[in-house]
Scaffold this motif. Structure first.
Motif, PDB file in Angstrom:
ATOM      1  N   GLY A 159       0.812  -1.209   0.000  1.00 42.40           N
ATOM      2  CA  GLY A 159       0.000   0.000   0.000  1.00 42.40           C
ATOM      3  C   GLY A 159       0.844   1.257   0.000  1.00 42.40           C
ATOM      4  O   GLY A 159       0.546   2.230  -0.704  1.00 42.40           O
TER       5      GLY A 159
ATOM      6  N   ALA B 279      -6.324   1.630  -5.206  1.00 46.03           N
ATOM      7  CA  ALA B 279      -6.489   0.566  -4.207  1.00 46.03           C
ATOM      8  C   ALA B 279      -6.540  -0.808  -4.873  1.00 46.03           C
ATOM      9  O   ALA B 279      -5.953  -1.773  -4.366  1.00 46.03           O
ATOM     10  CB  ALA B 279      -7.757   0.806  -3.384  1.00 46.03           C
TER      11      ALA B 279
ATOM     12  N   LEU C 198      -5.405  -2.434   2.245  1.00 48.78           N
ATOM     13  CA  LEU C 198      -6.303  -1.316   1.952  1.00 48.78           C
ATOM     14  C   LEU C 198      -6.046  -0.151   2.895  1.00 48.78           C
ATOM     15  O   LEU C 198      -6.008   1.016   2.460  1.00 48.78           O
ATOM     16  CB  LEU C 198      -7.756  -1.787   2.070  1.00 48.78           C
ATOM     17  CG  LEU C 198      -8.834  -0.738   1.820  1.00 48.78           C
ATOM     18  CD1 LEU C 198      -8.704  -0.132   0.432  1.00 48.78           C
ATOM     19  CD2 LEU C 198     -10.224  -1.332   2.028  1.00 48.78           C
TER      20      LEU C 198
ATOM     21  N   THR D 131      -2.837   1.575   1.878  1.00 54.82           N
ATOM     22  CA  THR D 131      -3.020   2.280   0.610  1.00 54.82           C
ATOM     23  C   THR D 131      -3.737   3.603   0.830  1.00 54.82           C
ATOM     24  O   THR D 131      -3.337   4.650   0.284  1.00 54.82           O
ATOM     25  CB  THR D 131      -3.820   1.424  -0.382  1.00 54.82           C
ATOM     26  OG1 THR D 131      -3.119   0.199  -0.619  1.00 54.82           O
ATOM     27  CG2 THR D 131      -4.015   2.148  -1.701  1.00 54.82           C
ATOM     28  N   LEU D 132      -4.801   3.586   1.627  1.00 53.29           N
ATOM     29  CA  LEU D 132      -5.564   4.803   1.877  1.00 53.29           C
ATOM     30  C   LEU D 132      -4.743   5.818   2.670  1.00 53.29           C
ATOM     31  O   LEU D 132      -4.832   7.026   2.428  1.00 53.29           O
ATOM     32  CB  LEU D 132      -6.855   4.460   2.614  1.00 53.29           C
ATOM     33  CG  LEU D 132      -7.867   3.631   1.800  1.00 53.29           C
ATOM     34  CD1 LEU D 132      -9.014   3.164   2.688  1.00 53.29           C
ATOM     35  CD2 LEU D 132      -8.394   4.431   0.616  1.00 53.29           C
TER      36      LEU D 132
ATOM     37  N   PRO E 128      -9.689   0.962   7.642  1.00 56.83           N
ATOM     38  CA  PRO E 128      -9.916   1.435   6.275  1.00 56.83           C
ATOM     39  C   PRO E 128     -11.003   2.503   6.180  1.00 56.83           C
ATOM     40  O   PRO E 128     -10.910   3.416   5.350  1.00 56.83           O
ATOM     41  CB  PRO E 128     -10.323   0.164   5.514  1.00 56.83           C
ATOM     42  CG  PRO E 128      -9.774  -0.958   6.306  1.00 56.83           C
ATOM     43  CD  PRO E 128      -9.836  -0.506   7.733  1.00 56.83           C
TER      44      PRO E 128
END
Length: 266
Positions: A86, A120, A164, A167-168, A248
């Motif tokens: 991520g 994502a 996730l 990544t965010l 997330p």
């Protein structure tokens, strides 16, 4: 409809822009050895260094993990590769802003949330490539798997949600900074939270300040649940999934804020 409006290109919807961003990012990752090789080699290096070089830790009094030290470390390296997959996607986002490609996405998208969704999806694809190789190597190395199919699904669902979350987080930073110079800010907090968890021994064998920090570190619950899944003795499952689902959601708001900053900057 006016002639001008009829000749105007149609803005890409959520699904269209998500697929376009994901396809380009995945293509760049798979076709460029400078991206692909480190994503595969680094997790394998950590796995060999931890599971092989530190295997004597399994003989420490009080270490009673039923599936052995290889499986114990596999779970950590799996979640580590999920998180850093991520983060490296965040690097790609920042690079896209530097070269002006991300601005094209902003101009083309009717629903710009699809841009974040596309990145994502690319991060997850990147992680799946790494996990496939890592799992194959671990099984060849003799990793004992005590859990059944449902347990292993639980383990990999935690890994997906970890990917996730990272990544965010990285997307939020990248879209605020819009430069690869924001790389350390994306990477260091993730590195810190991972290595302040029970990496080498179970939580019960830690002492002092590191035990206190690890006890409140959300990564600890993810690791304990993952290790419980792979050994066939699930533990702290409800807590782990509560954390894995909540993070997330929180970082989606963070990423959305970064997207608004990027939109305002033009």
């Amino acid at each position: 409809m006016s002639a001008a409006a009829a000749g105007r290109p149609r803005a890409a919807g959520f699904g269209d822009i998500a697929r376009a961003v994901a396809w380009r990012s995945v293509h760049n990752f798979l076709s460029n050895p400078a991206f692909l090789v480190p994503a595969i080699v680094f997790p394998l290096f950590f796995f060999v260094a931890f599971a092989g070089g530190l295997s004597a830790v399994a003989s420490v009094p009080g270490f009673d993990f039923p599936s052995g030290y290889t499986a114990f470390q596999f779970v950590f390296v799996l979640l580590q590769s999920a998180a850093f997959g991520g983060v490296f996607t965040g690097f790609a986002i920042a690079r896209d802003f530097e070269i002006g490609f991300a601005n094209r996405y902003l101009l083309a998208a009717a629903n710009r949330n699809g841009i974040v969704a596309g990145y994502a999806l690319a991060a997850l694809t990147r992680a799946l490539c790494t996990w496939t190789v890592l799992t194959a190597v671990a099984l060849v190395a003799g990793m004992q798997v005590g859990g059944g199919g449902v347990d292993l699904v639980g383990l990999f669902v935690i890994a997906v949600l970890t990917n996730l979350t990272a990544t965010l987080w990285a997307a939020g930073v990248a879209m605020r900074v819009r430069s690869i110079q924001g790389g350390p800010l994306m990477q260091f907090p993730v590195f810190l939270i991972l290595f302040l968890a029970p990496v080498y021994v179970p939580l019960s064998l830690l002492s002092g300040w590191i035990h206190a920090v690890a006890s409140v570190n959300p990564t600890t619950a993810l690791l304990e649940a993952g290790r419980g899944f792979i050994s066939g003795e699930p533990a702290v499952v409800a807590l782990a999934f509560a954390i894995a689902v909540t993070l997330p959601v929180l970082f989606a708001l963070w990423a959305r804020g970064g997207l608004k900053r990027a939109e305002a900057a033009g």
